[in-house]
Design a protein around this motif. Structure first.
Motif, PDB file in Angstrom:
ATOM      1  N   ASP A  45      19.172  73.268  22.053  1.00  0.00           N
ATOM      2  CA  ASP A  45      19.326  74.709  22.250  1.00  0.00           C
ATOM      3  C   ASP A  45      18.135  75.502  21.719  1.00  0.00           C
ATOM      4  O   ASP A  45      17.973  76.680  22.054  1.00  0.00           O
ATOM      5  N   GLU A  46      17.331  74.876  20.849  1.00  0.00           N
ATOM      6  CA  GLU A  46      16.203  75.599  20.265  1.00  0.00           C
ATOM      7  C   GLU A  46      15.205  75.990  21.349  1.00  0.00           C
ATOM      8  O   GLU A  46      15.002  75.265  22.330  1.00  0.00           O
ATOM      9  N   LEU A  47      14.590  77.126  21.148  1.00  0.00           N
ATOM     10  CA  LEU A  47      13.714  77.684  22.174  1.00  0.00           C
ATOM     11  C   LEU A  47      12.400  76.931  22.285  1.00  0.00           C
ATOM     12  O   LEU A  47      11.761  76.942  23.333  1.00  0.00           O
ATOM     13  N   GLU A  48      11.972  76.285  21.199  1.00  0.00           N
ATOM     14  CA  GLU A  48      10.761  75.466  21.220  1.00  0.00           C
ATOM     15  C   GLU A  48      11.147  74.018  20.948  1.00  0.00           C
ATOM     16  O   GLU A  48      11.713  73.710  19.902  1.00  0.00           O
ATOM     17  N   GLN A  49      10.842  73.136  21.876  1.00  0.00           N
ATOM     18  CA  GLN A  49      11.230  71.740  21.765  1.00  0.00           C
ATOM     19  C   GLN A  49      10.086  70.891  21.206  1.00  0.00           C
ATOM     20  O   GLN A  49       8.916  71.108  21.514  1.00  0.00           O
ATOM     21  N   ASN A  50      10.445  69.925  20.349  1.00  0.00           N
ATOM     22  CA  ASN A  50       9.463  69.006  19.782  1.00  0.00           C
ATOM     23  C   ASN A  50      10.170  67.704  19.425  1.00  0.00           C
ATOM     24  O   ASN A  50      11.337  67.500  19.789  1.00  0.00           O
ATOM     25  N   ALA A  75      11.374  66.682  16.624  1.00  0.00           N
ATOM     26  CA  ALA A  75      12.550  66.886  15.776  1.00  0.00           C
ATOM     27  C   ALA A  75      13.750  67.365  16.581  1.00  0.00           C
ATOM     28  O   ALA A  75      14.882  66.918  16.359  1.00  0.00           O
ATOM     29  N   THR A  76      13.538  68.275  17.522  1.00  0.00           N
ATOM     30  CA  THR A  76      14.665  68.800  18.291  1.00  0.00           C
ATOM     31  C   THR A  76      15.224  67.745  19.247  1.00  0.00           C
ATOM     32  O   THR A  76      16.426  67.717  19.517  1.00  0.00           O
ATOM     33  N   LYS A  77      14.369  66.859  19.750  1.00  0.00           N
ATOM     34  CA  LYS A  77      14.835  65.814  20.662  1.00  0.00           C
ATOM     35  C   LYS A  77      15.686  64.768  19.944  1.00  0.00           C
ATOM     36  O   LYS A  77      16.494  64.082  20.567  1.00  0.00           O
ATOM     37  N   TRP A  78      15.492  64.653  18.634  1.00  0.00           N
ATOM     38  CA  TRP A  78      16.273  63.693  17.847  1.00  0.00           C
ATOM     39  C   TRP A  78      17.771  63.931  18.013  1.00  0.00           C
ATOM     40  O   TRP A  78      18.562  62.984  18.068  1.00  0.00           O
ATOM     41  N   PHE A  79      18.181  65.184  18.117  1.00  0.00           N
ATOM     42  CA  PHE A  79      19.600  65.517  18.188  1.00  0.00           C
ATOM     43  C   PHE A  79      20.295  64.830  19.366  1.00  0.00           C
ATOM     44  O   PHE A  79      21.430  64.365  19.239  1.00  0.00           O
ATOM     45  N   SER A  80      19.653  64.777  20.496  1.00  0.00           N
ATOM     46  CA  SER A  80      20.281  64.191  21.685  1.00  0.00           C
ATOM     47  C   SER A  80      20.252  62.669  21.672  1.00  0.00           C
ATOM     48  O   SER A  80      20.976  62.024  22.437  1.00  0.00           O
ATOM     49  N   GLN A  81      19.439  62.089  20.794  1.00  0.00           N
ATOM     50  CA  GLN A  81      19.277  60.638  20.775  1.00  0.00           C
ATOM     51  C   GLN A  81      20.082  59.945  19.680  1.00  0.00           C
ATOM     52  O   GLN A  81      20.482  58.791  19.834  1.00  0.00           O
TER      53      GLN A  81
END
Length: 407
Positions: free
Chosen positions: A151-156, A158-164
């Motif tokens: 949901d974060e506006l800037e993806q990196n 760290a943010t991709k970790w949540f879905s994995q």
């Protein structure tokens, strides 16, 4: 004197070198993981803990750890703690401390059947140790208010970790955060347990007056003034390491009459977010040390909740925890629209029973006039807020420990 053009080229070359070195480092840890997996196998009596990415010894994982060390069912278990600096944990035998982001980190991830974290524990230099054969318990570190993960506006990375990532047990407090977790942690949607947060169990019983007095004396806080705990979140869209000064509780600029009344009635305990500890309010110039006390490094925030009369925050999940005590919560949201646009919120707490202020001067003016009747009304609002977002009974620690024993 070096030219601007040459300086820019040098920066590009250094950046490229850093990327290459970082790539080699990740390759090294992939090889280490692959080799150690051939020889190291999960041991049912070994548990690895961490808190906030290996940066501290606190929060819900500490509560679980300390209760397990006293539980006779786990006598003979080896409980290790992942930390980036051993000096942060003088309470724990150094033989059971593991250096974060090291080969030892890999070894004990493989050795421990149980991983207990409030953030991420399985990443070593951004390389993930396979979860197969392990039990991954995550308490998370607060009810989400800000956008997380996808949901974060800037993806990196760290943010991709949540879905994995996939947990075997994930704590939630109610339907609100449970639904958010199911969305941002899709592979763990069936493992969410609404048991509350272990760290909040101690808030179900208020300090006695003797305990409040003792802690105030320990911190050097006056006994005859109201205590305002200021706990803002960070702005990851700001430059200079998330520094943010525009909505601090710095009283500079207040009219003399209001400032005098505030100082006669209140003291401020400043609790900076750990990302912005170097920019903490009490370290800014011209601060009155008899008015602002820095408590950023105090290890147990629940103790600070207990001695505070009022919490002032912005978009921090601290408000959900503090509300359990039924004491007033005020929101300083000078940059609300910017924050929503740049960071994103699941909901605005100002629309959920809590009063909000758009400037420091308005907040101080309100505090200067705050009377007993107003305090009572604010307390009722906080209790209603807690009833909406917290479970009636927090049972997380016992539930998690029983889960570990049975798995």
């Amino acid at each position: 004197m070096i030219s601007i053009k040459r300086f820019r080229r040098l920066i590009r070359e250094m950046t490229g070198l850093f990327v290459i070195l970082n790539g080699f480092r990740r390759l090294f840890y992939r090889i280490v993981i692959g080799v150690l997996r051939l020889f190291v196998h999960a041991d049912k009596k070994t548990i690895l803990f961490n808190s906030f990415y290996g940066s501290s010894y606190n929060d819900s994982t500490r509560v679980i750890y300390e209760k397990m060390t006293r539980d006779q069912r786990f006598k003979g278990y080896r409980m290790y703690w992942l930390i980036d600096d051993f000096s942060k944990m003088p309470e724990v035998d150094p033989r059971f401390l593991v250096r974060d982001n090291s080969v030892a980190h890999v070894y004990y991830l493989l050795k421990a059947k149980y991983w207990v974290s409030n953030s991420t524990i399985e990443l070593v230099r951004q390389v993930s140790v396979p979860r197969a054969g392990h039990v991954y318990i995550n308490t998370w570190h607060g009810i989400p208010l800000k956008y997380l993960g996808g949901d974060e506006l800037e993806q990196n990375f760290a943010t991709k970790w949540f879905s994995q990532v996939q947990f075997d047990y994930l704590c939630a407090c109610n339907d609100y955060d449970g639904q958010i977790f199911a969305h941002i942690f899709p592979r763990s949607a069936q493992q969410i347990h609404q048991v509350g947060l272990p760290r909040n169990e101690s808030l179900q019983q208020k300090f006695t007056q003797q305990q409040v007095t003792a802690l105030k004396q320990k911190l050097g806080v006056p006994l005859d003034k109201k205590v305002v705990l200021y706990g803002p979140t960070f702005r990851d869209f700001e430059v200079k390491h998330y520094q943010y000064k525009n909505a601090s509780l710095d009283p500079t600029g207040l009219d003399t009459a209001t400032l005098t009344r505030i100082k006669q009635r209140y003291v401020i305990l400043n609790r900076s977010h750990y990302y912005v500890a170097d920019n903490r309010l009490s370290k800014q110039p011209a601060q009155d040390s008899t008015f602002v006390y820095d408590v950023t490094d105090y290890p147990q925030i629940n103790d600070l909740f207990q001695i505070a009369d009022i919490l002032v925050t912005d978009y921090s999940s601290l408000m959900f925890d503090f509300a359990i005590l039924g004491k007033p919560i005020l929101l300083l949201q000078a940059d609300l629209q910017v924050y929503i646009k740049r960071r994103g919120l699941y909901m605005n707490p100002a629309g959920n029973l809590l009063p909000s202020f758009t400037s420091t001067s308005k907040l101080y003016a309100y505090l200067a006039e705050l009377g007993t009747a107003d305090y009572s009304t604010l307390s009722k609002q906080a209790k209603a807020f807690a009833a909406k977002y917290q479970p009636k009974q927090i049972t997380a620690t016992t539930e998690i420990i029983d889960y570990i024993e049975s798995h």
